[in-house]
Design an enzyme around this catalytic site. Structure first.
Site, PDB file in Angstrom:
ATOM      1  N   CYS A 385       0.868  -1.179   0.000  1.00 19.38           N
ATOM      2  CA  CYS A 385       0.000   0.000   0.000  1.00 19.38           C
ATOM      3  C   CYS A 385       0.899   1.221   0.000  1.00 19.38           C
ATOM      4  CB  CYS A 385      -0.958   0.002   1.189  1.00 19.38           C
ATOM      5  SG  CYS A 385      -0.158   0.165   2.799  1.00 19.38           S
ATOM      6  N   HIS A 549      -4.377   6.285   8.297  1.00 14.52           N
ATOM      7  CA  HIS A 549      -3.017   6.336   8.820  1.00 14.52           C
ATOM      8  C   HIS A 549      -2.218   7.288   7.948  1.00 14.52           C
ATOM      9  CE1 HIS A 549      -3.315   3.103   5.843  1.00 14.52           C
ATOM     10  NE2 HIS A 549      -2.060   3.370   5.523  1.00 14.52           N
TER      11      HIS A 549
END
Length: 628
Positions: A385, A549
């Site tokens: 990611c 995040h």
């Protein structure tokens, strides 16, 4: 063995050089179009617009190549230093410095990469930007001066030798012999290095003096490939015969020469067909006075027509050269196909062989097969990611559990896309991130998912892995899949918030980030990085769960690993998806992975999601997570 390694090294080198040119083909086309239109002998001569031609070939194209070469070595930072270094060879020579750019671009990227590795972890907080900017500027400046004083003149001298050699070949009527090197070189992916690194600069000089150059046609002639494809269309077998007509159209009109490479690799003796075809075409054009006034990019008959000088004799010479090359290669290929003993042509196998030669997945293969072949002896699967600490960690945890339950011994890890390495055999990413991952590791088998917590791709992958796993030390790989960290301070009850309501996802993310700041897990700047991360790629994970995040760059703002959990019974919109549980994440040094793994396993079951959404205390939610 030594010969095989040498061949592989040449192939990789050719692929690297090609990778510097291919992303910039559009710039070559733009220059060719402007040249064809506006030079004095163009279709619509224009004195003012003709001023674009020389700066584009002298400055724009070499600097683009230099930037791309540097970027291949060390991302954008390497590209910038590579472009600065290339400027020296551009200014220090009177000819287009494509070859010089292919030297200085990668060199600049390599040196700044080594510098960054040497100072990694040694720069004091707050001085990173200062060090980064000054180091790149100083190194780039030094390389630019050196390339101006040394490399540029050296390449100019070398190019002069090559030019004298070409003139000698022309005078001795030996220029057709260059096809012995050029045609096989194309199959070995040295075509752009030969064409744009050597032939184009010399050809540009010749065209400036004589109005045209035959050198532009040595590599670009579509005739040899066309002849082979036509022979397969008539005399081939199986899938090769069925696909050859379409490939011929693409190659001849679109100029994508790469498409005929697999057909040659099926019958290596067909190298002879393209070599003889190329030699015949060059001889014909020499005899009749053919040539172009600019490079033909791509090498299609349409592009060749566009940059042919506007006189009937040159048009006749160029088209005759293409026709003769196609005819000769067709006759030789026909003889090979009719007399050969091989029963069938497997174009898929040949395309896969071409992939291995290039060291990456080929776009050509996709024209013949439904999907890239599943790798053999799988030992490493990587979830990737943007930051490598949130969604990818959760996906890896789920798959790791499934792999273990299936009795397989495959290492499953997670990382940021920017940190992907070539040893990754299978790479799993969210849909919108897959193109970036493919660009980073084109040799891997890529899987796209839209729901990291509940994707049918996981079960499909498990079934594919059976029979495709490596026989390496099972205990070593199994140990690599075990998370050994444990820290009860990662998730505290006072960081679990119940019955929250948010107007939109940004408000929710900011609340989660503020809770991490208040808990002493992150610095203030991390909150904005969480917002930025969700803009890059949605942090919605599926199953009504989101895990906001920070970005990869924001890792330095993480003081210690920690989590916050937001219960949103009525839900909040994340790009059209309803989210009822939000896990704000701050991860440092991998110490957050154990609890993140537990979250992933827990949230993969919708029954657990409902329990947490309906929980009436923080302790109840924490207990549900701890049970997994």
């Amino acid at each position: 063995m030594a010969q095989s390694k040498s061949k592989l090294a040449v192939q990789k080198f050719g692929n690297f050089l090609s990778s510097m040119v291919m992303p910039n083909i559009a710039a070559f086309i733009a220059w060719g179009l402007i040249t064809a239109l506006f030079i004095p002998s163009g279709f619509i001569p224009n004195e003012e617009l003709n001023k674009l031609v020389s700066p584009m070939v002298s400055f724009l194209l070499p600097i683009l190549i230099g930037y791309t070469g540097g970027k291949l070595m060390h991302e954008h930072r390497g590209g910038v230093v590579g472009a600065i270094a290339t400027m020296g060879v551009v200014v220090g020579a009177d000819i287009p410095m494509f070859l010089g750019a292919m030297i200085m671009g990668p060199l600049g990227g390599y040196l700044i990469k080594k510098f960054d590795q040497a100072i990694e972890g040694k720069v004091k907080t707050g001085f990173e930007m200062l060090v980064n900017n000054f180091s790149a500027g100083i190194l780039g400046g030094i390389l630019s001066i050196l390339s101006f004083l040394i490399v540029g003149p050296a390449v100019a001298i070398f190019t002069g030798w090559l030019e004298n050699g070409v003139e000698w070949l022309v005078a001795m009527k030996l220029l057709p012999l260059t096809s012995i090197l050029i045609e096989p070189g194309k199959i070995l992916f040295l075509n752009n290095a030969i064409n744009h690194g050597i032939l184009s600069p010399i050809g540009t000089e010749q065209a400036h003096e004589a109005g045209k150059s035959i050198l532009f046609l040595l590599e670009a002639n579509p005739g040899p490939g066309l002849g082979v494809l036509l022979a397969f269309s008539i005399f081939g077998k199986g899938t090769a015969k069925r696909t050859a007509p379409g490939a011929a159209i693409i190659q001849f009109l679109g100029g994508i020469h790469e498409i005929y490479f697999p057909y040659i690799l099926m019958r290596p003796i067909l190298f002879l067909a393209v070599i003889l075809g190329g030699m015949s075409g060059v001889f014909t054009m020499l005899l009749l006075g053919g040539g172009l006034f600019a490079p033909s990019s791509p090498g299609s008959i349409l592009a060749i027509a566009a940059v042919t000088p506007h006189d009937a004799g040159t048009y006749l010479a160029n088209f005759a050269g293409v026709f003769v090359a196609a005819a000769v290669s067709f006759i030789v290929a026909m003889f090979v196909l009719k007399t050969g003993k091989q029963p069938d042509e497997d174009i898929d196998d040949a395309a896969n062989k071409m992939q291995e030669m290039k060291g990456k997945k080929s776009s050509v293969t996709g024209m013949f097969t439904q999907s890239q072949g599943f790798p053999q002896n799988v030992s490493k699967i990587v979830f990737a990611c943007d930051a490598g600490m949130g969604s990818s960690a959760m996906g890896a945890s789920l798959l790791r559990k499934k792999v273990k339950e299936a009795g397989l011994h495959v290492n499953v890890t997670n990382t940021a896309i920017s940190n992907l390495t070539t040893d990754a055999e299978i790479v799993i990413t969210q849909d919108e991130l897959t193109p970036r991952a493919k660009n980073k590791v084109p040799s891997a088998y890529h899987i796209s998912v839209d729901n990291f917590l509940s994707s049918p791709e996981y079960d499909k992958l498990i079934s594919q892995l059976h029979g495709h796993v490596t026989e390496k030390d099972h205990e070593e790989l199994a140990a690599a899949n075990v998370q050994n960290t444990s820290d009860d301070t990662l998730l505290l009850e006072n960081n679990i918030f119940l019955n929250m309501e948010f107007a939109d996802k940004e408000e929710a993310i900011r609340f989660a980030g503020r809770a991490l700041v208040n808990g002493g897990y992150v610095a203030e700047s991390y909150v904005e990085a969480m917002i930025e991360r969700d803009k890059i790629t949605s942090t919605y994970m599926g199953n009504d769960v989101a895990i906001p995040h920070g970005t990869e760059e924001a890792k330095k703002a993480v003081l210690k690993s920690g989590f916050t959990v937001l219960q949103v019974p009525n839900g909040v919109d994340f790009n059209g998806e309803k989210v009822r549980l939000i896990f704000g994440i701050a991860g440092k040094d991998g110490t957050h992975l154990e609890i993140l793994s537990g979250i992933a396993v827990t949230c993969s079951d919708m029954e657990n999601i409902e329990k947490m959404v309906q929980a009436t205390s923080a302790k109840e939610i924490k207990n549900i997570l701890d049970e997994n």
